[in-house]
Enzyme design. Structure first.
Site, mmCIF file in Angstrom:
data_model
loop_
_atom_site.group_PDB
_atom_site.id
_atom_site.type_symbol
_atom_site.label_atom_id
_atom_site.label_comp_id
_atom_site.label_asym_id
_atom_site.label_seq_id
_atom_site.Cartn_x
_atom_site.Cartn_y
_atom_site.Cartn_z
ATOM 1 N N GLY A 55 0.929 -1.080 0.011
ATOM 2 C CA GLY A 55 0.142 -0.003 -0.077
ATOM 3 C C GLY A 55 0.793 1.267 0.203
ATOM 4 N N CYS A 82 5.202 -5.933 1.843
ATOM 5 C CA CYS A 82 5.653 -4.467 1.738
ATOM 6 C C CYS A 82 4.896 -3.750 2.669
ATOM 7 C CB CYS A 82 5.184 -4.281 0.193
ATOM 8 S SG CYS A 82 5.752 -2.181 0.014
ATOM 9 N N TYR A 83 4.162 -2.934 2.601
ATOM 10 C CA TYR A 83 3.248 -2.338 3.616
ATOM 11 C C TYR A 83 3.002 -3.149 4.502
ATOM 12 C CZ TYR A 83 -0.363 0.678 5.832
ATOM 13 O OH TYR A 83 -0.986 1.507 6.710
ATOM 14 N N HIS A 169 8.562 -7.489 -3.191
ATOM 15 C CA HIS A 169 7.164 -8.081 -3.925
ATOM 16 C C HIS A 169 7.455 -9.265 -4.611
ATOM 17 C CE1 HIS A 169 4.380 -4.574 -3.365
ATOM 18 N NE2 HIS A 169 5.405 -3.737 -3.238
ATOM 19 N N GLU A 171 5.299 -11.055 -6.011
ATOM 20 C CA GLU A 171 4.361 -11.353 -7.131
ATOM 21 C C GLU A 171 4.646 -10.561 -8.105
ATOM 22 O OE1 GLU A 171 4.105 -9.380 -4.470
ATOM 23 O OE2 GLU A 171 2.767 -7.357 -4.807
ATOM 24 N N ASP A 227 -16.605 -13.796 -22.148
ATOM 25 C CA ASP A 227 -17.227 -13.821 -20.827
ATOM 26 C C ASP A 227 -18.568 -14.429 -21.074
ATOM 27 O OD1 ASP A 227 -14.966 -12.701 -20.011
ATOM 28 O OD2 ASP A 227 -15.986 -11.082 -19.391
ATOM 29 N N LYS A 366 -9.773 -13.086 -15.775
ATOM 30 C CA LYS A 366 -10.164 -13.090 -17.250
ATOM 31 C C LYS A 366 -9.199 -14.301 -17.748
ATOM 32 C CE LYS A 366 -11.902 -10.889 -20.806
ATOM 33 N NZ LYS A 366 -13.377 -10.521 -20.900
#
Ligand code: XMP
Length: 510
Positions: A55, A82-83, A169, A171, A227, A366
């Site tokens: 954040g 992180c945050y 991070h 990710e 979709d 998605k």
């Protein structure tokens, strides 16, 4: 249909959805919730682990988002990123400081590979840091398990309380072995079994849809987009001929698209209704050139056509919508929590007599929706389709729409798409299409003067379609596209490439 669940608590960082996707790529289901979600709401989901996201704030400021302190006492493994590591350290009595010099970007990081989090990793590697605050005093019971040259606590843990944190991070792809670190957290610390796969999801969802629908009637508005197509395939496998799909072909689809959609669904067990309403739409659009007015007319007419068809079916029990997960995630930070409600077909529920809405893709990202489509046997050209706006080519023909202009644009756009695919550039450009402008200019062809339309080509790179950059498509591809369009499509004598980003432009022209 119970999966093991990881909760991602969102503290307002920019990579929150990415964390969720990475966890799911590790075959573990996860949900994103705002940081202020009440603890009992979180516990109700029986998570096997909780991840605090990054954040933009500094934890020691008065109005920064904070977790409920009781969350640390649940014996549920927590990973702060992180945050998130600052929030953990600060809440448990450690100290977070702002350094004199910022440590930002790629950092060489040294790991204690005896930590469960870093097992079977090299002892040093590159990590991605994007927050300058750092922990200068660990909370009681914690030890540091990674450091950089400037940052003594790049990771910390108290394994007895199952609490872990990383300053970097894992990710983002810039972090080497980031996914391995997340996997260690999920499998070695949380005890994940890896029960989230599209094969299982398809099987379980089909079974539960069958049970819920019983012998009820189901109606779905099929647009031909990813979709609604995947939703249709899922429902058709679940309840077969109890499903009716209405596909309103407004005559403003891309070249051959209507036939492709029909072909993909004609071999499925369902009632497929294609309404060829091109003339009806073009009639309503005659003489109209103002963009908003065009959009409104198409939206209105769509509902009218759908309503006419739905009336023939009579009362239905369920209406299906292709809502996917990014449409339902609520952002964690900021005063106004934004929930974007996505309707594939705006306004439909008011016009059709039905009991309940089904949203079978509500849990999926998605790329998971695409994977599910493949699992259900949909052809690649449908599953990999780029976004296409509801009003179709109407907003890619500047000014008044005529059948001739639609035909010119369909042909030119098909050539552009063909050449991009041939050059395998479709993986690098998230959306690309042709636009027929209303500008005419003088040209020369053979020995004669021409006075024809200018075609604009647009290609963008983007992750969320909210902002976008123009795609650097190589000149030789653009040259081939230009030559072919000029030679093969009559009515165009000039082609330009759009080099504006969004903002200030939008992706579509109208
Ligand atoms: P803009 O032009 O607003 O487009 O930058 C952002 C993304 O949204 C798509 N788009 C639409 N999609 N109905 C849709 O389903 C619409 O009316 C519509 N208008 C724009 C556009 O193609 C791009 O991907």
């Amino acid at each position: 249909m119970k999966h093991q669940t990881i909760i991602v608590l969102d503290f307002g960082g920019q990579y929150n959805q990415l964390i969720a996707r990475r966890v799911r790529e590790c075959a573990v289901y996860c949900e994103v919730l705002p940081y202020h979600t009440p603890l009992n709401e979180i516990l109700r989901r029986e998570p096997i682990g909780i991840i605090f996201t990054g954040g933009p704030n500094s934890i020691y400021l008065d109005d920064s988002p904070r977790p409920d302190p009781a969350i640390f006492e649940q014996n549920i493994p927590i990973l702060g990123i992180c945050y998130g590591i600052h929030a953990m350290a600060y809440s448990l009595g450690g100290h977070v400081a702002s350094p004199d010099s910022r440590e930002y970007g790629k950092m060489i990081t040294y790991f204690n590979t005896e930590s469960l989090l870093f097992q079977e990793l090299p002892q040093q590697g590159i990590t991605w840091m994007s927050h300058s605050d750092y922990i200068d005093q660990l909370p009681d019971g914690f030890s540091s398990t990674a450091h950089t040259d400037a940052c003594p606590v790049a990771a910390m843990e108290d394994p007895s309380r199952k609490l872990y944190g990383v300053q970097f991070h894992p990710e983002v792809l810039h972090t080497e072995n980031g996914t391995a670190i997340l996997r260690n957290y999920l499998y070695r610390i949380c005890g994940a079994k890896g029960d989230w796969t599209m094969k299982d999801y398809a099987k379980n969802t089909i079974a539960s849809l069958r049970e819920k629908i019983g012998d009820g009637k189901v109606l779905l508005a099929l647009s031909g987009g990813v979709d609604s197509s995947v939703a249709a395939a899922l429902l058709s496998r679940a309840v077969g001929s109890q499903l009716t799909c209405i596909f309103v072909d407004h005559g403003l689809m891309r070249k051959n698209e209507g036939d492709e959609v029909q072909a993909a669904f004609s071999n499925q067990e369902l009632n497929f209704v294609r309404v060829n309403a091109g003339e009806r739409f073009l009639g309503k659009l005659k003489g109209i050139s103002e963009p908003e007015q065009k959009r409104k007319i198409i939206g209105e007419e769509f509902i009218r056509v759908f309503e006419d068809e739905a009336k023939k079916i009579g009362k239905v029990d369920f209406l299906v919508q292709g809502t996917i997960y990014p449409d339902v995630i609520e952002s964690g930070a900021g005063d106004a929590a934004v929930i974007k409600s996505h309707h594939n077909v705006g306004g439909l529920p008011d016009y059709v007599d039905f009991k309940e809405i089904l949203e079978p893709l509500r849990l999926l990202f998605k790329d998971e929706t695409r994977a599910l489509g493949r699992e259900l046997g949909l052809p690649d050209y449908l599953v990999n389709r780029q976004p296409f706006p509801g009003p179709g080519l109407a907003i890619r023909i500047i000014g008044e729409i005529t059948p001739q202009k639609v035909a010119i644009l369909q042909d030119a756009d098909a050539i552009f798409r063909e050449e991009i695919a041939r050059a395998q550039w479709d993986q690098h450009v998230q959306q690309y299409f042709a636009v027929l402008t209303s500008m005419r200019s003088v040209g020369v062809m053979g020995d004669g003067r021409t006075y024809d339309y200018t075609l604009a080509l647009r290609g963008v790179t983007t992750t969320d379609f909210m902002t976008a950059d123009w795609a650097r498509i190589p000149y030789d591809i653009l040259e081939r596209v230009s030559n072919r369009i000029i030679n093969e499509v009559r009515g165009i004598n000039r082609i330009v490439y759009d080099i504006t980003s969004k903002p200030p432009a939008t992706i579509e022209f109208e």
